[in-house]
Design a protein around this motif. Structure first.
Motif, PDB file in Angstrom:
ATOM      1  N   THR A   1     -26.112  56.627  -8.000  1.00 55.26           N
ATOM      2  CA  THR A   1     -25.649  57.439  -6.874  1.00 55.26           C
ATOM      3  C   THR A   1     -26.797  57.858  -5.967  1.00 55.26           C
ATOM      4  O   THR A   1     -26.663  58.789  -5.174  1.00 55.26           O
ATOM      5  CB  THR A   1     -24.924  58.697  -7.386  1.00 55.26           C
ATOM      6  OG1 THR A   1     -25.816  59.434  -8.247  1.00 55.26           O
ATOM      7  CG2 THR A   1     -23.680  58.323  -8.171  1.00 55.26           C
ATOM      8  N   LEU A   2     -27.923  57.169  -6.070  1.00 55.59           N
ATOM      9  CA  LEU A   2     -29.093  57.558  -5.297  1.00 55.59           C
ATOM     10  C   LEU A   2     -28.865  57.420  -3.800  1.00 55.59           C
ATOM     11  O   LEU A   2     -29.197  58.296  -3.014  1.00 55.59           O
ATOM     12  CB  LEU A   2     -30.296  56.706  -5.716  1.00 55.59           C
ATOM     13  CG  LEU A   2     -31.646  57.114  -5.135  1.00 55.59           C
ATOM     14  CD1 LEU A   2     -32.018  58.522  -5.547  1.00 55.59           C
ATOM     15  CD2 LEU A   2     -32.727  56.133  -5.558  1.00 55.59           C
ATOM     16  N   LEU A   3     -28.276  56.307  -3.375  1.00 55.03           N
ATOM     17  CA  LEU A   3     -27.975  56.084  -1.966  1.00 55.03           C
ATOM     18  C   LEU A   3     -26.504  55.742  -1.822  1.00 55.03           C
ATOM     19  O   LEU A   3     -25.953  55.002  -2.633  1.00 55.03           O
ATOM     20  CB  LEU A   3     -28.821  54.926  -1.404  1.00 55.03           C
ATOM     21  CG  LEU A   3     -30.323  55.154  -1.273  1.00 55.03           C
ATOM     22  CD1 LEU A   3     -30.999  53.893  -0.761  1.00 55.03           C
ATOM     23  CD2 LEU A   3     -30.614  56.311  -0.336  1.00 55.03           C
ATOM     24  N   PRO A   4     -25.858  56.251  -0.783  1.00 49.51           N
ATOM     25  CA  PRO A   4     -24.432  55.956  -0.611  1.00 49.51           C
ATOM     26  C   PRO A   4     -24.199  54.534  -0.132  1.00 49.51           C
ATOM     27  O   PRO A   4     -24.996  53.976   0.619  1.00 49.51           O
ATOM     28  CB  PRO A   4     -24.009  56.960   0.464  1.00 49.51           C
ATOM     29  CG  PRO A   4     -25.260  57.191   1.259  1.00 49.51           C
ATOM     30  CD  PRO A   4     -26.383  57.130   0.257  1.00 49.51           C
ATOM     31  N   ASP A   5     -23.119  53.929  -0.572  1.00 44.99           N
ATOM     32  CA  ASP A   5     -22.702  52.625  -0.063  1.00 44.99           C
ATOM     33  C   ASP A   5     -21.930  52.835   1.234  1.00 44.99           C
ATOM     34  O   ASP A   5     -21.016  53.652   1.289  1.00 44.99           O
ATOM     35  CB  ASP A   5     -21.809  51.904  -1.082  1.00 44.99           C
ATOM     36  CG  ASP A   5     -22.610  51.018  -2.021  1.00 44.99           C
ATOM     37  OD1 ASP A   5     -23.477  50.285  -1.527  1.00 44.99           O
ATOM     38  OD2 ASP A   5     -22.384  51.081  -3.231  1.00 44.99           O
ATOM     39  N   LEU A   6     -22.299  52.098   2.268  1.00 45.68           N
ATOM     40  CA  LEU A   6     -21.607  52.158   3.540  1.00 45.68           C
ATOM     41  C   LEU A   6     -21.109  50.761   3.900  1.00 45.68           C
ATOM     42  O   LEU A   6     -21.699  49.759   3.512  1.00 45.68           O
ATOM     43  CB  LEU A   6     -22.549  52.670   4.639  1.00 45.68           C
ATOM     44  CG  LEU A   6     -23.024  54.115   4.511  1.00 45.68           C
ATOM     45  CD1 LEU A   6     -24.009  54.431   5.617  1.00 45.68           C
ATOM     46  CD2 LEU A   6     -21.850  55.073   4.562  1.00 45.68           C
ATOM     47  N   PRO A   7     -20.019  50.666   4.639  1.00 45.27           N
ATOM     48  CA  PRO A   7     -19.513  49.352   5.027  1.00 45.27           C
ATOM     49  C   PRO A   7     -20.509  48.614   5.921  1.00 45.27           C
ATOM     50  O   PRO A   7     -21.159  49.213   6.773  1.00 45.27           O
ATOM     51  CB  PRO A   7     -18.228  49.687   5.795  1.00 45.27           C
ATOM     52  CG  PRO A   7     -18.399  51.098   6.237  1.00 45.27           C
ATOM     53  CD  PRO A   7     -19.206  51.764   5.169  1.00 45.27           C
TER      54      PRO A   7
ATOM     55  N   HIS B   1     -29.071  60.834  11.854  1.00 41.35           N
ATOM     56  CA  HIS B   1     -27.715  60.531  12.282  1.00 41.35           C
ATOM     57  C   HIS B   1     -27.553  59.020  12.412  1.00 41.35           C
ATOM     58  O   HIS B   1     -28.362  58.350  13.048  1.00 41.35           O
ATOM     59  CB  HIS B   1     -27.409  61.221  13.607  1.00 41.35           C
ATOM     60  CG  HIS B   1     -27.615  62.699  13.567  1.00 41.35           C
ATOM     61  ND1 HIS B   1     -26.755  63.555  12.901  1.00 41.35           N
ATOM     62  CD2 HIS B   1     -28.608  63.476  14.071  1.00 41.35           C
ATOM     63  CE1 HIS B   1     -27.195  64.790  13.011  1.00 41.35           C
ATOM     64  NE2 HIS B   1     -28.319  64.770  13.717  1.00 41.35           N
ATOM     65  N   HIS B   2     -26.508  58.481  11.772  1.00 44.97           N
ATOM     66  CA  HIS B   2     -26.219  57.043  11.812  1.00 44.97           C
ATOM     67  C   HIS B   2     -24.736  56.891  12.160  1.00 44.97           C
ATOM     68  O   HIS B   2     -23.873  57.005  11.292  1.00 44.97           O
ATOM     69  CB  HIS B   2     -26.537  56.387  10.472  1.00 44.97           C
ATOM     70  CG  HIS B   2     -26.336  54.899  10.447  1.00 44.97           C
ATOM     71  ND1 HIS B   2     -27.275  54.016  10.947  1.00 44.97           N
ATOM     72  CD2 HIS B   2     -25.316  54.136   9.993  1.00 44.97           C
ATOM     73  CE1 HIS B   2     -26.825  52.779  10.794  1.00 44.97           C
ATOM     74  NE2 HIS B   2     -25.645  52.829  10.226  1.00 44.97           N
ATOM     75  N   GLY B   3     -24.464  56.668  13.449  1.00 44.03           N
ATOM     76  CA  GLY B   3     -23.075  56.603  13.887  1.00 44.03           C
ATOM     77  C   GLY B   3     -22.410  57.961  13.699  1.00 44.03           C
ATOM     78  O   GLY B   3     -22.913  58.990  14.160  1.00 44.03           O
ATOM     79  N   VAL B   4     -21.294  57.957  13.000  1.00 43.22           N
ATOM     80  CA  VAL B   4     -20.578  59.216  12.752  1.00 43.22           C
ATOM     81  C   VAL B   4     -21.094  59.932  11.510  1.00 43.22           C
ATOM     82  O   VAL B   4     -20.620  61.015  11.182  1.00 43.22           O
ATOM     83  CB  VAL B   4     -19.061  58.955  12.609  1.00 43.22           C
ATOM     84  CG1 VAL B   4     -18.506  58.363  13.888  1.00 43.22           C
ATOM     85  CG2 VAL B   4     -18.781  58.032  11.423  1.00 43.22           C
TER      86      VAL B   4
END
Length: 232
Positions: A34-40, A185-188
């Motif tokens: 869970t160190l970094l979130p998975d994003l699409p 900030h990365h997009g929303v």
């Protein structure tokens, strides 16, 4: 994992052998998932690996009240400001996998040699950590944890990619005065993550998250003020 107190870390052996042992134990932590979130992502991410290389300059143990050996360091580099991805950032040496690489450790060692001149023969691979998403460049990166058994000279080999290579003292990274929360900030999405600033050198993003995770899992973290935030 919660922060450990100064007293609890001071009671542990501040030696190179103790640090190596702590890193091996840290690599077994489940926190990496869970160190970094998975994003699409828009496309299939590319495989890459980085070398997280710790070592010491000599065998002199730190004083008994130290958190860990004062001469313990980690190999970092500063990327060229002209690169298309992560320009100017401080990072671990590494890069994308190539067909000739036998495994992720081979990728990390090859890239480290190409970028910093490190001799792979002097590096002991301690563990391969779970791969983590690096959304900005569409990679899934595998951190390869190494121990510098026989340190070699390092230098920025190709200035088109790397402008500086240095061995950062871990004690300075652990100093609470050098720690803060980066806000990006990365997009929303808005991301808050641990970051470091040592003598004007800023370490944030993926590299800082991996270091922070290792320090936590190894039991090296000294309590620091997480209310201090700085925009990236």
């Amino acid at each position: 994992m919660s922060d450990l107190t100064q007293d609890s870390t001071a009671s542990r052996p501040a030696t190179a052998a103790g640090a190596r042992r702590d890193l091996i134990e840290a690599a077994r932590s489940e926190a990496w998932r869970t160190l970094l979130p998975d994003l699409p992502t828009a496309s299939e991410p590319r495989a890459a690996a980085v070398l997280v290389l710790f070592g010491v300059l000599d065998d002199v143990p730190a004083p008994p009240d130290a958190v860990l050996a004062r001469d313990l360091d980690v190999l970092l580099e500063k990327r060229s400001p002209t690169l298309s991805s992560h320009p100017g950032q401080v990072s671990f040496p590494g890069g994308k996998a190539e067909p000739e690489d036998a495994d992720v450790a081979a990728t990390a060692l090859r890239e480290a040699q190409e970028e910093t001149g490190v001799d792979p023969a002097g590096v002991e691979i301690l563990a391969v950590l779970p791969d983590l998403p690096l959304v900005a460049s569409n990679h899934r990166v595998t951190p390869v944890l190494g121990w510098w058994r026989e340190p070699s000279s390092v230098v920025a080999v190709d200035h088109a990619e790397t402008v500086e290579v240095f061995r950062m003292p871990v004690a300075k990274l652990l100093d609470p005065a050098n720690r803060y929360v980066s806000v990006r900030h990365h997009g929303v999405h808005t991301f808050r993550a641990p970051a470091f600033e040592v003598d004007g050198t800023v370490v944030w993003g993926f590299t800082a998250m991996v270091l922070d995770g290792l320090f936590e899992a190894a039991g090296w973290t000294v309590p620091w003020d997480r209310s201090i935030e700085r925009e990236v």
